[in-house]
Design an enzyme around this catalytic site. Structure first.
Site, mmCIF file in Angstrom:
data_model
loop_
_atom_site.group_PDB
_atom_site.id
_atom_site.type_symbol
_atom_site.label_atom_id
_atom_site.label_comp_id
_atom_site.label_asym_id
_atom_site.label_seq_id
_atom_site.Cartn_x
_atom_site.Cartn_y
_atom_site.Cartn_z
ATOM 1 N N TRP A 33 7.632 -0.370 3.905
ATOM 2 C CA TRP A 33 8.160 0.349 2.731
ATOM 3 C C TRP A 33 9.575 0.862 2.986
ATOM 4 O O TRP A 33 10.306 1.172 2.055
ATOM 5 C CB TRP A 33 7.235 1.499 2.324
ATOM 6 C CG TRP A 33 7.435 2.768 3.101
ATOM 7 C CD1 TRP A 33 6.973 3.030 4.347
ATOM 8 C CD2 TRP A 33 8.142 3.940 2.670
ATOM 9 N NE1 TRP A 33 7.353 4.296 4.728
ATOM 10 C CE2 TRP A 33 8.073 4.885 3.713
ATOM 11 C CE3 TRP A 33 8.822 4.300 1.504
ATOM 12 C CZ2 TRP A 33 8.657 6.147 3.641
ATOM 13 C CZ3 TRP A 33 9.415 5.559 1.434
ATOM 14 C CH2 TRP A 33 9.329 6.467 2.486
ATOM 15 N N THR B 260 7.143 26.699 7.132
ATOM 16 C CA THR B 260 5.814 26.144 6.847
ATOM 17 C C THR B 260 4.737 27.097 7.368
ATOM 18 O O THR B 260 3.711 27.322 6.711
ATOM 19 C CB THR B 260 5.656 24.745 7.485
ATOM 20 O OG1 THR B 260 6.810 23.971 7.160
ATOM 21 C CG2 THR B 260 4.424 24.031 6.968
ATOM 22 N N HIS C 27 0.852 -1.204 0.000
ATOM 23 C CA HIS C 27 0.000 0.000 0.000
ATOM 24 C C HIS C 27 0.882 1.247 0.000
ATOM 25 O O HIS C 27 0.671 2.177 -0.793
ATOM 26 C CB HIS C 27 -0.923 -0.015 1.219
ATOM 27 C CG HIS C 27 -1.565 1.305 1.532
ATOM 28 N ND1 HIS C 27 -2.573 1.851 0.763
ATOM 29 C CD2 HIS C 27 -1.341 2.201 2.528
ATOM 30 C CE1 HIS C 27 -2.932 3.022 1.278
ATOM 31 N NE2 HIS C 27 -2.201 3.257 2.350
ATOM 32 N N TYR D 110 9.048 15.808 1.500
ATOM 33 C CA TYR D 110 8.871 17.155 0.935
ATOM 34 C C TYR D 110 8.710 17.110 -0.579
ATOM 35 O O TYR D 110 8.081 17.986 -1.153
ATOM 36 C CB TYR D 110 10.030 18.056 1.382
ATOM 37 C CG TYR D 110 9.952 18.253 2.870
ATOM 38 C CD1 TYR D 110 9.040 19.134 3.414
ATOM 39 C CD2 TYR D 110 10.705 17.478 3.722
ATOM 40 C CE1 TYR D 110 8.901 19.257 4.775
ATOM 41 C CE2 TYR D 110 10.575 17.594 5.094
ATOM 42 C CZ TYR D 110 9.657 18.489 5.614
ATOM 43 O OH TYR D 110 9.513 18.594 6.959
ATOM 44 N N HIS E 233 15.386 12.262 12.986
ATOM 45 C CA HIS E 233 14.229 12.320 13.889
ATOM 46 C C HIS E 233 13.324 11.105 13.682
ATOM 47 O O HIS E 233 12.439 10.850 14.490
ATOM 48 C CB HIS E 233 13.453 13.647 13.751
ATOM 49 C CG HIS E 233 12.788 13.857 12.432
ATOM 50 N ND1 HIS E 233 12.687 15.091 11.847
ATOM 51 C CD2 HIS E 233 12.178 13.018 11.580
ATOM 52 C CE1 HIS E 233 12.050 14.993 10.700
ATOM 53 N NE2 HIS E 233 11.719 13.742 10.524
ATOM 54 N N HIS E 234 13.541 10.361 12.579
ATOM 55 C CA HIS E 234 12.805 9.105 12.376
ATOM 56 C C HIS E 234 13.409 7.985 13.218
ATOM 57 O O HIS E 234 12.877 6.879 13.241
ATOM 58 C CB HIS E 234 12.846 8.697 10.902
ATOM 59 C CG HIS E 234 12.128 9.660 10.002
ATOM 60 N ND1 HIS E 234 10.796 9.548 9.704
ATOM 61 C CD2 HIS E 234 12.563 10.773 9.343
ATOM 62 C CE1 HIS E 234 10.437 10.531 8.893
ATOM 63 N NE2 HIS E 234 11.488 11.296 8.671
ATOM 64 N N LYS F 176 4.103 29.932 5.068
ATOM 65 C CA LYS F 176 3.203 29.563 3.971
ATOM 66 C C LYS F 176 1.741 29.608 4.414
ATOM 67 O O LYS F 176 0.887 30.163 3.727
ATOM 68 C CB LYS F 176 3.542 28.162 3.452
ATOM 69 C CG LYS F 176 4.789 28.147 2.630
ATOM 70 C CD LYS F 176 5.054 26.794 2.052
ATOM 71 C CE LYS F 176 6.103 26.892 0.968
ATOM 72 N NZ LYS F 176 5.631 27.593 -0.225
ATOM 73 N N SER G 93 -1.099 27.357 -3.863
ATOM 74 C CA SER G 93 -0.737 28.763 -4.094
ATOM 75 C C SER G 93 -1.262 29.289 -5.426
ATOM 76 O O SER G 93 -1.288 30.498 -5.646
ATOM 77 C CB SER G 93 0.785 28.942 -4.046
ATOM 78 O OG SER G 93 1.275 28.506 -2.809
ATOM 79 N N ARG H 111 1.544 0.150 15.205
ATOM 80 C CA ARG H 111 1.198 0.074 13.772
ATOM 81 C C ARG H 111 1.639 -1.275 13.209
ATOM 82 O O ARG H 111 2.362 -2.023 13.864
ATOM 83 C CB ARG H 111 1.854 1.226 13.012
ATOM 84 C CG ARG H 111 3.353 1.200 13.055
ATOM 85 C CD ARG H 111 3.988 2.476 12.548
ATOM 86 N NE ARG H 111 3.901 2.611 11.107
ATOM 87 C CZ ARG H 111 4.776 3.310 10.361
ATOM 88 N NH1 ARG H 111 5.784 3.958 10.932
ATOM 89 N NH2 ARG H 111 4.658 3.393 9.063
ATOM 90 N N SER I 220 13.213 6.740 -13.410
ATOM 91 C CA SER I 220 12.104 7.525 -13.979
ATOM 92 C C SER I 220 12.004 8.893 -13.295
ATOM 93 O O SER I 220 11.882 9.923 -13.956
ATOM 94 C CB SER I 220 10.800 6.738 -13.809
ATOM 95 O OG SER I 220 9.701 7.564 -14.045
ATOM 96 N N SER I 221 12.083 8.895 -11.963
ATOM 97 C CA SER I 221 11.957 10.150 -11.220
ATOM 98 C C SER I 221 13.110 11.098 -11.538
ATOM 99 O O SER I 221 12.909 12.299 -11.703
ATOM 100 C CB SER I 221 11.961 9.889 -9.714
ATOM 101 O OG SER I 221 10.837 9.166 -9.362
ATOM 102 N N GLU J 82 12.116 13.005 0.744
ATOM 103 C CA GLU J 82 11.038 12.396 -0.051
ATOM 104 C C GLU J 82 9.666 12.906 0.409
ATOM 105 O O GLU J 82 8.764 13.126 -0.391
ATOM 106 C CB GLU J 82 11.129 10.867 0.070
ATOM 107 C CG GLU J 82 9.953 10.071 -0.476
ATOM 108 C CD GLU J 82 9.811 10.142 -1.990
ATOM 109 O OE1 GLU J 82 10.766 10.548 -2.665
ATOM 110 O OE2 GLU J 82 8.719 9.804 -2.480
ATOM 111 N N HIS K 108 13.388 11.493 4.315
ATOM 112 C CA HIS K 108 12.779 12.736 4.782
ATOM 113 C C HIS K 108 12.596 13.760 3.664
ATOM 114 O O HIS K 108 11.499 14.297 3.508
ATOM 115 C CB HIS K 108 13.467 13.323 6.008
ATOM 116 C CG HIS K 108 12.537 14.298 6.655
ATOM 117 N ND1 HIS K 108 11.456 13.896 7.398
ATOM 118 C CD2 HIS K 108 12.438 15.638 6.555
ATOM 119 C CE1 HIS K 108 10.753 14.952 7.757
ATOM 120 N NE2 HIS K 108 11.331 16.023 7.254
ATOM 121 N N ASP L 195 7.104 22.940 -25.247
ATOM 122 C CA ASP L 195 7.060 21.562 -24.727
ATOM 123 C C ASP L 195 8.100 21.453 -23.631
ATOM 124 O O ASP L 195 8.764 22.441 -23.300
ATOM 125 C CB ASP L 195 7.359 20.549 -25.854
ATOM 126 C CG ASP L 195 6.752 19.181 -25.562
ATOM 127 O OD1 ASP L 195 6.945 18.690 -24.440
ATOM 128 O OD2 ASP L 195 6.087 18.608 -26.435
#
Lengths: 50, 555
Positions: free
Chosen positions: B148, B334, B83, B263, B308-309, B337, B274, B456, B175-176, B261, B259, B112
């Site tokens: 994951w 943040t 998932h 963002y 922090h993870h 924003k 925006s 979890r 690809s990315s 990722e 991390h 293009d």
């Protein structure tokens, strides 16, 4: 009739020149990505062999 | 003296040669057109959203009541892992790339993307990557089930799905990276004349910064999983403690990717919001430049907070303190924003069409996710939250009511430009209220479950958690059903409906609204006389007669 200036007009030749410059940017970025990959592998390798 | 012109006039000025390739293979498999590739990405992302959503339904079905009812624990673990992988790499990221493909060239007046063939390649790698990943579900031993995050040694204990997982991640990464290179090359080289960096729409800015993040961190993930592969198949022990390796090193490297990722999945969302809020508040974006700097600051901070993870893994006190304070600093840009969006709406002539409703919900609900993020940044408190449902609630508020809501808002906002038809506003509003009520029923109780100590990634739980889990599952089924309505609305809009004008929305400003709806196959092959310096401030377009006059004087 309204006039157009060269300053804001974009021709097909300009687009072609932009694309050529874009290819250079892409090559530089691809080299950077490969360098990051190589460095991250090196960091693990270095840690593992200590 | 500037003279205002209508959007339709500019649209007439725009030169279009609508030569769509004939036949399915030429039109879709061999396409180099940014709009077609954008459509392919969006359709792919929607399909993956449904696949990942179906997996979420299985998870919530099993957790509806305590005890094991529907699936084996091993299959449950496969579902949680798949998932996440499908939603992150298959749905959210490709959806943003699809939006970038469609909108960035039109927003900056480029004909293009800079590298159209590479663009085609970037997309067509993805279906193969996900076929490979999803095929593991049918392998002996099943799909990857270690989460994951692919932490060793657990991931190394999987069957041959490890090889498939690693190669699928490699392909997604390639690809990315190619997509990111294309975005940067396009924005840096293909902008229309006079369009300076600080005149670009914010969606373009957020994507430019996101693309740099992608190039910086995707190769790190590729490096880490390559060494997982060698540990699994070539008897190395980089991360395998049994052979003298260091599994904690993997965690550091993974989160150095992981991390930023996060963002990568939220900065383009900020860009979409925006764009939408100024349109429906009928005011220019408040604090445009501070928005750009805030985005850059968030991107920079994302590189220096990864551990922090890993508070519960253990680290020196100085390390904990550093990562705690650095993480809390992210709240500053943040917050800039959030306040800027509120400032944009302040005393605006607001209307509440579906894209605006989703954007407003984004601002409120993403802030809830942000607040729980600040709570987790506190190292001593995080030890209580770690690996509980509080974390699950946090990142789903950020990613579902954050990233996914922004994608849905963007889809409603730009769908008339893509399809040439207005969507059904009534159905859109039903979709919004149905989604927003159910998503809160789904995820808000998970905060309480986590605080009460429910871990979890478990298929069964103590009976004390039964009520909130049942509530969460009911919310989950309702939210899933609401997205079927979304698919129906999109399908109906593409098939027909009220014709959309070029500008579509009364308050819309920007080059993309100067081309007809649906956007012709080729746009901005040549560029007309539009004063691009007015773009960022959301002012009306004006003829460059003032520049003409200056040029005449110089001559």
């Amino acid at each position: 009739m309204r006039k157009m200036t060269n300053k804001n007009k974009q021709t097909e030749e300009q687009v072609a020149a932009n694309r050529k410059a874009a290819r250079k940017t892409a090559v530089i970025l691809a080299v950077v990505a490969l360098a990051v990959f190589a460095y991250s592998v090196y960091v693990v390798f270095d840690h593992a062999t200590k | 003296m500037s003279q205002d012109i209508t959007h339709d006039e500019v649209a007439h000025d725009h030169h279009d040669h609508d030569h769509k390739p004939k036949g399915f293979v030429k039109r879709w498999l061999m396409t180099t057109n940014h709009k077609d590739i954008g459509t392919l990405y969006l359709v792919f992302a929607l399909a993956m959203f449904m696949v990942g959503g179906a997996m979420a339904m299985i998870i919530r079905l099993e957790l509806f009541q305590p005890g094991l009812q529907f699936v084996e624990p091993a299959f449950f673990n496969q579902m949680t892992t798949m998932h996440a992988l499908v939603m992150i790499f298959g749905a959210v990221m490709p959806a943003f790339v699809g939006l970038a493909n469609w909108m960035i060239p039109m927003m900056i007046g480029a004909p293009d993307m800079a590298l159209p063939r590479m663009n085609n390649w970037s997309f067509w790698i993805l279906p193969f990557a996900f076929t490979m990943l999803l095929a593991t579900l049918f392998m002996p031993g099943g799909a990857p089930a270690g989460g994951w995050t692919m932490y060793p040694p657990l991931v190394l204990q999987g069957g041959h799905n490890v090889g498939f997982l690693v190669f699928a991640v490699h392909m997604m990464g390639i690809s990315s990276i190619m997509g990111a290179i294309n975005v940067i090359a396009t924005i840096m080289n293909m902008r229309a004349p006079n369009l300076g960096y600080l005149n670009m729409p914010l969606f373009v800015w957020t994507w430019l910064i996101t693309a740099f993040l992608l190039i910086a961190v995707m190769p790190v993930l590729a490096g880490a999983v390559t060494m997982i592969l060698t540990d699994r198949y070539f008897d190395t022990s980089f991360f395998n403690a049994a052979g003298g390796g260091d599994p904690v090193l993997f965690q550091h490297i993974f989160w150095f990717f992981g991390h930023p990722e996060v963002y990568i999945m939220i900065l383009p969302a900020f860009g979409i919001i925006s764009e939408i809020i100024p349109t429906f508040a009928r005011k220019p974006l408040f604090g445009y430049v501070s928005m750009v700097y805030a985005t850059a600051a968030i991107a920079f901070l994302s590189f220096i907070v990864w551990a922090h993870h890993m508070f519960s893994v253990g680290m020196p006190l100085g390390g904990s303190l550093y990562f705690m304070y650095a993480t809390m600093m992210i709240a500053v840009p943040t917050g800039v924003k959030i306040f800027n969006w509120v400032g944009t709406m302040w005393r605006g002539s607001m209307t509440f069409e579906t894209p605006m409703l989703f954007s407003l919900a984004f601002v409120v609900l993403f802030t809830i996710g942000g607040f729980s993020g600040v709570m987790m940044a506190l190292a001593p408190v995080d030890l209580q939250y770690h690996d509980t449902y509080f974390i699950v609630a946090h990142f789903h508020y950020v990613l579902v009511t954050g990233a996914v809501y922004a994608i849905i808002a963007g889809a409603y906002y730009w769908l008339p430009k893509w399809s040439g038809h207005m969507y059904n506003e009534r159905l859109g509003k039903i979709h919004f209220w149905w989604s927003t009520i159910s998503v809160n029923v789904l995820f808000f109780p998970q905060h309480f479950l986590g605080l009460a100590g429910m871990p979890r990634r478990i298929p069964d739980y103590s009976t004390q958690f039964a009520e909130f889990n049942m509530m969460s599952s009911i919310g989950g089924f309702a939210f899933g059903l609401a997205q079927v309505l979304f698919v129906y609305i999109v399908w109906k809009t593409v098939r027909g409906g009220e014709k959309a004008t070029a500008q579509v929305w009364e308050g819309a400003k920007g080059l993309e609204w100067t081309v007809p709806s649906p956007a012709p196959h080729h746009t901005f092959s040549e560029f007309g006389p539009v004063d691009l310096s007015k773009l960022a401030n959301g002012e009306k377009f004006s003829i460059l007669s003032d520049i003409d006059e200056k040029d005449d004087k110089q001559k």
